[in-house]
Design a protein around this motif. Structure first.
Motif, PDB file in Angstrom:
ATOM      1  N   SER A 522       0.844  -1.195   0.000  1.00  0.00           N
ATOM      2  CA  SER A 522       0.000   0.000   0.000  1.00  0.00           C
ATOM      3  C   SER A 522       0.871   1.232   0.000  1.00  0.00           C
ATOM      4  CB  SER A 522      -0.901   0.011   1.246  1.00  0.00           C
ATOM      5  OG  SER A 522      -0.125   0.211   2.416  1.00  0.00           O
ATOM      6  N   ALA A 523       0.224   2.389  -0.157  1.00  0.00           N
ATOM      7  CA  ALA A 523       0.907   3.626   0.177  1.00  0.00           C
ATOM      8  C   ALA A 523       1.153   3.624   1.684  1.00  0.00           C
ATOM      9  CB  ALA A 523       0.042   4.810  -0.237  1.00  0.00           C
ATOM     10  N   PRO A 524       2.070   4.452   2.187  1.00  0.00           N
ATOM     11  CA  PRO A 524       2.293   4.483   3.642  1.00  0.00           C
ATOM     12  C   PRO A 524       0.998   4.720   4.401  1.00  0.00           C
ATOM     13  CG  PRO A 524       4.002   5.735   2.512  1.00  0.00           C
ATOM     14  CD  PRO A 524       2.984   5.374   1.466  1.00  0.00           C
ATOM     15  N   GLN A 525       0.830   3.973   5.466  1.00  0.00           N
ATOM     16  CA  GLN A 525      -0.336   4.087   6.346  1.00  0.00           C
ATOM     17  C   GLN A 525       0.164   4.556   7.721  1.00  0.00           C
ATOM     18  OE1 GLN A 525      -3.684   2.918   5.328  1.00  0.00           O
ATOM     19  NE2 GLN A 525      -2.682   3.026   3.328  1.00  0.00           N
ATOM     20  N   PRO A 526       0.423   5.858   7.882  1.00  0.00           N
ATOM     21  CA  PRO A 526       0.993   6.330   9.161  1.00  0.00           C
ATOM     22  C   PRO A 526       0.102   5.970  10.344  1.00  0.00           C
ATOM     23  CG  PRO A 526       1.088   8.048   7.482  1.00  0.00           C
ATOM     24  CD  PRO A 526       0.224   6.959   6.928  1.00  0.00           C
ATOM     25  N   ASP A 527       0.724   5.514  11.406  1.00  0.00           N
ATOM     26  CA  ASP A 527      -0.013   5.115  12.604  1.00  0.00           C
ATOM     27  C   ASP A 527       0.995   4.983  13.741  1.00  0.00           C
ATOM     28  OD1 ASP A 527      -2.064   4.354  14.294  1.00  0.00           O
ATOM     29  OD2 ASP A 527      -2.835   2.805  12.952  1.00  0.00           O
ATOM     30  N   PHE A 528       0.496   4.623  14.912  1.00  0.00           N
ATOM     31  CA  PHE A 528       1.391   4.430  16.049  1.00  0.00           C
ATOM     32  C   PHE A 528       0.750   3.470  17.041  1.00  0.00           C
ATOM     33  CE2 PHE A 528      -1.423   7.813  17.364  1.00  0.00           C
ATOM     34  CZ  PHE A 528      -1.646   7.592  18.710  1.00  0.00           C
ATOM     35  N   ALA A 529       1.588   2.874  17.863  1.00  0.00           N
ATOM     36  CA  ALA A 529       1.152   2.083  19.011  1.00  0.00           C
ATOM     37  C   ALA A 529       1.955   2.552  20.209  1.00  0.00           C
ATOM     38  CB  ALA A 529       1.362   0.592  18.760  1.00  0.00           C
ATOM     39  N   LEU A 530       1.492   2.213  21.419  1.00  0.00           N
ATOM     40  CA  LEU A 530       2.141   2.674  22.646  1.00  0.00           C
ATOM     41  C   LEU A 530       2.440   1.503  23.567  1.00  0.00           C
ATOM     42  CD1 LEU A 530      -0.155   5.749  23.474  1.00  0.00           C
ATOM     43  CD2 LEU A 530       2.094   5.805  22.382  1.00  0.00           C
ATOM     44  N   ARG A 531       3.568   1.591  24.270  1.00  0.00           N
ATOM     45  CA  ARG A 531       3.899   0.663  25.338  1.00  0.00           C
ATOM     46  C   ARG A 531       4.170   1.478  26.608  1.00  0.00           C
ATOM     47  NH1 ARG A 531       2.046  -1.983  22.060  1.00  0.00           N
ATOM     48  NH2 ARG A 531       2.803  -3.899  21.077  1.00  0.00           N
ATOM     49  N   VAL A 532       3.570   1.069  27.721  1.00  0.00           N
ATOM     50  CA  VAL A 532       3.689   1.767  28.997  1.00  0.00           C
ATOM     51  C   VAL A 532       4.530   0.910  29.932  1.00  0.00           C
ATOM     52  CG1 VAL A 532       2.447   2.846  30.903  1.00  0.00           C
ATOM     53  CG2 VAL A 532       1.395   2.758  28.629  1.00  0.00           C
ATOM     54  N   VAL A 533       5.672   1.436  30.386  1.00  0.00           N
ATOM     55  CA  VAL A 533       6.654   0.681  31.171  1.00  0.00           C
ATOM     56  C   VAL A 533       6.940   1.411  32.480  1.00  0.00           C
ATOM     57  CG1 VAL A 533       9.020  -0.208  31.162  1.00  0.00           C
ATOM     58  CG2 VAL A 533       7.674  -0.239  29.052  1.00  0.00           C
ATOM     59  N   LEU A 552       5.622   3.495  19.208  1.00  0.00           N
ATOM     60  CA  LEU A 552       6.034   2.626  18.112  1.00  0.00           C
ATOM     61  C   LEU A 552       5.446   3.220  16.834  1.00  0.00           C
ATOM     62  CD1 LEU A 552       5.274  -0.772  19.887  1.00  0.00           C
ATOM     63  CD2 LEU A 552       7.323   0.663  20.052  1.00  0.00           C
ATOM     64  N   ARG A 553       6.236   4.019  16.160  1.00  0.00           N
ATOM     65  CA  ARG A 553       5.759   4.773  14.997  1.00  0.00           C
ATOM     66  C   ARG A 553       5.809   3.900  13.742  1.00  0.00           C
ATOM     67  NH1 ARG A 553       5.383  10.221  16.240  1.00  0.00           N
ATOM     68  NH2 ARG A 553       6.349  10.835  18.245  1.00  0.00           N
ATOM     69  N   LYS A 554       4.796   4.055  12.905  1.00  0.00           N
ATOM     70  CA  LYS A 554       4.662   3.199  11.728  1.00  0.00           C
ATOM     71  C   LYS A 554       4.547   4.041  10.461  1.00  0.00           C
ATOM     72  CE  LYS A 554       2.234  -0.257  14.513  1.00  0.00           C
ATOM     73  NZ  LYS A 554       1.024  -1.104  14.647  1.00  0.00           N
ATOM     74  N   ASP A 555       5.213   3.573   9.432  1.00  0.00           N
ATOM     75  CA  ASP A 555       5.122   4.170   8.089  1.00  0.00           C
ATOM     76  C   ASP A 555       5.386   5.669   8.093  1.00  0.00           C
ATOM     77  OD1 ASP A 555       4.453   1.619   7.397  1.00  0.00           O
ATOM     78  OD2 ASP A 555       2.606   2.123   6.351  1.00  0.00           O
ATOM     79  N   GLY A 556       6.359   6.104   8.875  1.00  0.00           N
ATOM     80  CA  GLY A 556       6.770   7.482   8.834  1.00  0.00           C
ATOM     81  C   GLY A 556       5.981   8.446   9.681  1.00  0.00           C
ATOM     82  N   PHE A 557       5.068   7.955  10.517  1.00  0.00           N
ATOM     83  CA  PHE A 557       4.309   8.865  11.374  1.00  0.00           C
ATOM     84  C   PHE A 557       5.259   9.558  12.351  1.00  0.00           C
ATOM     85  CE2 PHE A 557       2.199   9.583  15.484  1.00  0.00           C
ATOM     86  CZ  PHE A 557       1.292  10.549  15.077  1.00  0.00           C
ATOM     87  N   SER A 558       5.157  10.899  12.442  1.00  0.00           N
ATOM     88  CA  SER A 558       6.106  11.644  13.275  1.00  0.00           C
ATOM     89  C   SER A 558       5.441  12.688  14.158  1.00  0.00           C
ATOM     90  CB  SER A 558       7.149  12.335  12.384  1.00  0.00           C
ATOM     91  OG  SER A 558       6.520  13.257  11.500  1.00  0.00           O
ATOM     92  N   ASN A 559       4.118  12.782  14.171  1.00  0.00           N
ATOM     93  CA  ASN A 559       3.449  13.851  14.918  1.00  0.00           C
ATOM     94  C   ASN A 559       3.545  13.645  16.426  1.00  0.00           C
ATOM     95  OD1 ASN A 559       2.758  14.778  12.427  1.00  0.00           O
ATOM     96  ND2 ASN A 559       0.577  14.347  12.580  1.00  0.00           N
ATOM     97  N   GLU A 560       3.272  14.725  17.156  1.00  0.00           N
ATOM     98  CA  GLU A 560       3.207  14.672  18.618  1.00  0.00           C
ATOM     99  C   GLU A 560       2.045  13.796  19.062  1.00  0.00           C
ATOM    100  OE1 GLU A 560       3.686  18.329  21.310  1.00  0.00           O
ATOM    101  OE2 GLU A 560       1.509  18.012  21.281  1.00  0.00           O
ATOM    102  N   ILE A 561       2.228  13.101  20.194  1.00  0.00           N
ATOM    103  CA  ILE A 561       1.181  12.234  20.757  1.00  0.00           C
ATOM    104  C   ILE A 561       0.863  12.728  22.164  1.00  0.00           C
ATOM    105  CG2 ILE A 561       0.513   9.880  21.359  1.00  0.00           C
ATOM    106  CD1 ILE A 561       2.754   8.927  19.422  1.00  0.00           C
ATOM    107  N   ALA A 562      -0.375  13.111  22.387  1.00  0.00           N
ATOM    108  CA  ALA A 562      -0.812  13.548  23.722  1.00  0.00           C
ATOM    109  C   ALA A 562      -1.274  12.336  24.515  1.00  0.00           C
ATOM    110  CB  ALA A 562      -1.948  14.563  23.595  1.00  0.00           C
TER     111      ALA A 562
END
Length: 774
Positions: A522-533, A552-562
Motif C-alpha cells: 500500500s501507500a504508507p499508512q501512518p499510525d502508532f502504538a504505545l507501550r507503557v513501562v 512505536l511509529r509506523k510508516d513514517g508517522f512523526s506527529n506529537e502524541i498527547a
C-alpha cells in the motif's frame, strides 16, 4: 544518631517538602523471578512458591481475572553467613548454660545456674529459624527469597493465562504468568537430579490439599499437566500407560512462563522433550516447535504399554527459576491456520491444521474487533484448545494464487493484503502492480509475528528486473517475545510510471503448508502504538513516580502524541504527558491521590494524535523492559497496568514548578528553573537534586535558594543536545549529609544519602542560543 533516627529525620523532611517527595530509604521495589507451580486446575486449592527479591513483609498476592482467591501463608529468606554464625553461637551459649545447670544440680543439688522453660523455647526457636532459612551458597539473590501463597480456583474460573503479582509494604512486584487449567495437575515435591532414562523406579505419591505431589520419575495418569523445576544437571522423567493408536500430544511451557532470564544464555530455560518406550528406546524428540523455543511432541502410540516422557535443559543448566509445565494426553492442538487474518467487520473462513482437532474449519467473526493481532480460541468438549494469533486489518484482502512466478506473476491492485503461503522449499511468490512516478509504496510481511515459521525476504524490482529495494529482517519493538525479527519491511519511492514486481520468499529456502503469511502492499499508512513501562508501579499516596511511554511509529508517522489516563479514579494525574514529534519515547510522572488504596488499581493510558487530518486514539499496552542474556532488552507486553498506592501523604505544602514550562535551554548555554522546595538546613543542611536518566548533554550546573524556593541552573552541551530536542526532566531529591552521619553504611558503598523521591516531570526544549549584540 542511630540509623532509624536518620530515617525518622528523613520522614520529617519529607512531610515538610510536600508533593512529589517520597522517602525511599527502604528496600527496592519487590521483584519476582519464578512461580511454582505456575498454574492449577479449576476447583482446587493448593500452595504456590514465589521466588524473588525484596519480598520481606509480603502481605498480599494478586492473580488477575475472576474466580481465583490468593493469600500469603509463609515467607522464607536465607540467612547470611554472619547471621547463621551468630545464631549458631547463641545456641552454643544456651547449650553451655544448660550443661552447667545440669552438672551443678548433680554435684550439690543446689546451683546458681538455672535452665528455664523460656531458655528451652528460645533454643528451639533458634534451631527452627536456622533449619527454615539456612544460608544459600552459592545463591542467586534475585530468587533467594520465597513467599508461599495459597491459591483457590473456582470450578467455573475461566481457563487460560493470567498474571500473578505480590504486594509488600514497599510496593507491587512485576507480573509473571500463571495458568488456570482444566486437567489433573501434578507437581514435583522436590526438584532434584533424577535417575538415568529407562529407570522406572517407583516413587510414592503424596497428596497435600488438592495438589498431587510426586517425584521426578513417577507414574501419572493421562491427560494431565505436570509441573516441575530443573536443577543443575537434572533430567526429569514421568511414566504413563497408553493404548495402541493413542495420538499423543506433549506440550511444554518453559520459556512462555518466564520469557527472559537476564543472567543466562541464550536468555531463557531451553527445555527439551523426549519420549521413550518401556525399554528406554527413544521414540520422539523435540527442542523447539516451529519458530517457538518451547518444544511440542506428536506421536501415535504403536502398542499398549508403559511410556516415559523426559524433560531437561538443552545444555543441562538449572536452578529454581527453570520452571516448566508439561501438558500431555490425546489432546487437540492447533499447529497452524490459514489465512492468518481477515478484514475488520467481516467473517473469515479459517482452515485449521493440527492434531486431534474437532473440526478443520471455523468462521472467525471480526465484527467487533479493532485492527491488530487478536487470539483465536477454540474449544473441544468445553476444553480450551491452544490459542493462536489472528490479525485483523481494514484494507482490502485477497488470496495468493498459483502459479505466481516471475514468468506469471499475480497482478494486485493497491492497497491490498495478500494471504498466502510459501508452499514448497525454494519457492518465490511474485506479484506485480502498476505504479506512478514519485509515488511511495510500503510492503510488509506478517508471518513470524503470527506464529508462522516463515523467515521472509522481500525484493522490489522494476519491469526490467532492476532491484529497487530489498529487506530480510525488520525489527518490531512491539513484538517483545520475538528474538528473531524475521518479518520483512520495505519502503520505496517509484522512479517512473510502469509495472513493478514484488518477490516474497523464505531466507532459509524452506517452505510448506505451514509457511503462511500476510503481505501488505500500500501507500504508507501512518499510525502508532504505545507501550507503557513498567506494568507494575508503586507510589506513596499524594506523590509522583516516573514511568516511560514508548511510541512505536509506523510508516513514517512523526506527529506529537498527547497522553491521558482514561476513566482513572480521582486523583491520578500525568505530568509531562506528551511524546514530542519525531521522538520514540518519553519519561513522565504519574501522581497518585493522597490516600492509600486497599488494592492495586488498574489504569488505562491512551495516546491521541492527528493522522492525515483526523484524530485517532490508541490504547497504551502495559509492558516490562526485560533483559536477555546480559545484553539485549525487550518490551514484553503484560495484561494489566497496575498501580499500588502505599503509605500516606500528610504534608500540607506541595512542590510547585514556579517557572514557565517548557523550560527553554539554549544549546551550549544555561537556563534557570525555579521550584517551590525550601532548603531546610535545620534538618539536613541542604537537599541535593539530581537528574534521573537525563538526555545526553543536559546537566545541573548549580542549585541555590531563591525567592519562594530553590533555583536550579541547567546547562546544555551543544555538541550533544541539539536545538529541537524536547521531553521531560525528572529530578530525584536526596537528603544532604546529616550532622555526624556515618560516611558509609558498608565497606564499598557510597555516602549515606537517603533518597526522597521524584519531583513532577518538568517539560523542556533545547533552543538556539541567542548571540549577544556587540
Amino acid at each position: 544518631m542511630r540509623l532509624n533516627q536518620w530515617r525518622q529525620a528523613g520522614v520529617m523532611l519529607v512531610l515538610m517538602l510536600g508533593q512529589g517527595m517520597v522517602l525511599l530509604a527502604q528496600p527496592i521495589t519487590p521483584r519476582i523471578g519464578y512461580v511454582f507451580p505456575a498454574g492449577g486446575r479449576q476447583g482446587t486449592t493448593f500452595q504456590v512458591k514465589v521466588g524473588g527479591q525484596y519480598l520481606e513483609g509480603v502481605t498480599n498476592a494478586f492473580i488477575c481475572g475472576g474466580g481465583v482467591q490468593v493469600k500469603v501463608v509463609d515467607f522464607n529468606k536465607p540467612l547470611s553467613v554472619g547471621q547463621f554464625t551468630k545464631l549458631r553461637d547463641e545456641i552454643k551459649e544456651l547449650q553451655d548454660k544448660k550443661s552447667e545447670a545440669t552438672k551443678s544440680s548433680k554435684r550439690s543439688g543446689k546451683t546458681t545456674a538455672t535452665w528455664t522453660a523460656a531458655d528451652e523455647k528460645q533454643i528451639e526457636e533458634i534451631r527452627a529459624k536456622m533449619f527454615k532459612n539456612p544460608p544459600k551458597r552459592p545463591g542467586n539473590p534475585a530468587i533467594d527469597e520465597v513467599a508461599t501463597v495459597q491459591v483457590t480456583i473456582a470450578p467455573d474460573a475461566e481457563p487460560g493465562e493470567r498474571e500473578v503479582r505480590l504486594g509488600t509494604p514497599f510496593g507491587l512486584s512485576n507480573p509473571l504468568i500463571f495458568f488456570v487449567s482444566q486437567l489433573t495437575e501434578y507437581a514435583e515435591k522436590n526438584a532434584k537430579p533424577t535417575e538415568e532414562k529407562g529407570n522406572f523406579k517407583s516413587f510414592k505419591k503424596k497428596t497435600t490439599d488438592q495438589t498431587r505431589y510426586i517425584g521426578s520419575d513417577t507414574q501419572i495418569t493421562l491427560p494431565a499437566t505436570v509441573n516441575g523445576q530443573i536443577m543443575p544437571g537434572a533430567v526429569d522423567h514421568y511414566r504413563f500407560y497408553a493404548r495402541k493408536g493413542t495420538r499423543l500430544v506433549v506440550v511444554a511451557r518453559a520459556r512462555q512462563l518466564i520469557p527472559y532470564l537476564p543472567d543466562a544464555v541464550p536468555g531463557w530455560f531451553q527445555a527439551t522433550l523426549a519420549l521413550f518406550d518401556s525399554k528406554g528406546k527413544e521414540l520422539a524428540y523435540d527442542d523447539d516447535f516451529q519458530c517457538n523455543p518451547d518444544p511440542v511432541l506428536y506421536f501415535e502410540i504403536p502398542r499398549d504399554g508403559e511410556y516415559m516422557v523426559e524433560v531437561k535443559d538443552a545444555i543441562y543448566r538449572g536452578r529454581e527459576d527453570f520452571v516448566y509445565r508439561i501438558t500431555l494426553g490425546e489432546l487437540p492442538f492447533v499447529t497452524g491456520i490459514f489465512p492468518l487474518g481477515g478484514p475488520v467487520g467481516s467473517k473469515t473462513s479459517v482452515e485449521l491444521k493440527g492434531w486431534n482437532l474437532p473440526v478443520t474449519n471455523i468462521v472467525q467473526d471480526a465484527s467487533n474487533l479493532e485492527p491488530g493481532i487478536h487470539s483465536l480460541a477454540l474449544r473441544k468438549e468445553d476444553r480450551v484448545i491452544n490459542r493462536v494469533p489472528f490479525m485483523v486489518d481494514n484494507l482490502p484482502e485477497c488470496l495468493e494464487r498459483e502459479p505466481n512466478t516471475s514468468e506469471s506473476p499475480q497482478r494486485i491492485t493497491l492497497p491490498v493484503i495478500v494471504n498466502g503461503r510459501i508452499g514448497a522449499p525454494g519457492d518465490w511468490d511474485v506479484f506485480c502492480f502498476d505504479g506512478k512516478a514519485g509515488s511511495e509504496i510500503v510492503a510488509e510481511v506478517f508471518a513470524r509475528r503470527l506464529n508462522s515459521p516463515l523467515d521472509s525476504m522481500l525484493k522490489l524490482t522494476d519491469a526490467a528486473g532492476k532491484q529497487l529495494a530489498f529487506n530480510d529482517d525488520h525489527e518490531d519493538k512491539g513484538s517483545g517475545l520475538n528474538t528473531h525479527h524475521a518479518d520483512s519491511f520495505l519502503r520505496a519511492t517509484l522512479p517512473a510510471n510502469g509495472t513493478y514486481y514484488l518477490y516474497l520468499g523464505d531466507a532459509q529456502r524452506k517452505g510448506g503448508p505451514e509457511f503462511a503469511y500476510r503481505l501488505r502492499v500500500s501507500a504508507p499508512q501512518p499510525d502508532f502504538a504505545l507501550r507503557v513501562v513498567p506494568s507494575s508501579v508503586s507510589v506513596r499516596g499524594g506523590t509522583s513516580v516516573p514511568i516511560t511511554v514508548y511510541a512505536l511509529r509506523k510508516d513514517g508517522f512523526s506527529n506529537e502524541i498527547a497522553l491521558v489516563l482514561k476513566d482513572a479514579p480521582a486523583g491520578f494525574t500525568l505530568t509531562g504527558a506528551k511524546v514530542p514529534a519525531g521522538q520514540d519515547q518519553v519519561r513522565l510522572t504519574l501522581t497518585a491521590p493522597a490516600i492509600t488504596q486497599d488494592y492495586p488499581v488498574s489504569l488505562h493510558l491512551v495516546g491521541t494524535a492527528t493522522l492525515q487530518g483526523r484524530t485517532v486514539t490508541r490504547l497504551g499496552v502495559p509492558a516490562d523492559d526485560m533483559m536477555q542474556a546480559f545484553a539485549y532488552r525487550h518490551l514484553v507486553p503484560a495484561q494489566e497496568f497496575k498501580v499500588d498506592v502505599f503509605g500516606r501523604y500528610m504534608a500540607k505544602r506541595s512542590v510547585r514548578i514556579l517557572s514557565a514550562t517548557p523550560v527553554k535551554i539554549p544549546a551550549g548555554g544555561t537556563a534557570r528553573l525555579e521550584v517551590g522546595i525550601p532548603l531546610i538546613s535545620a534538618f539536613v543542611g541542604k537537599i541535593d537534586l539530581e537528574l534521573s536518566e537525563p538526555p545526553e548533554g543536559i546537566s545541573i550546573k548549580n542549585i541555590a535558594p531563591a525567592g519562594e524556593g530553590t533555583e536550579i541552573v541547567l546547562q546544555c552541551d551543544g555538541a550533544k543536545a541539539k536545538p529541537g530536542l524536547k521531553g521531560n526532566l525528572i529530578f530525584t531529591a536526596f537528603a544532604g549529609k546529616f550532622p555526624n552521619a556515618p560516611a558509609k553504611t558498608k565497606p564499598g558503598m557510597g555516602k549515606f544519602r537517603p533518597s526522597l523521591g521524584a519531583l513532577p516531570a518538568v517539560p523542556f526544549e533545547i533552543v538556539e542560543q541567542k548571540l549577544s549584540a556587540k
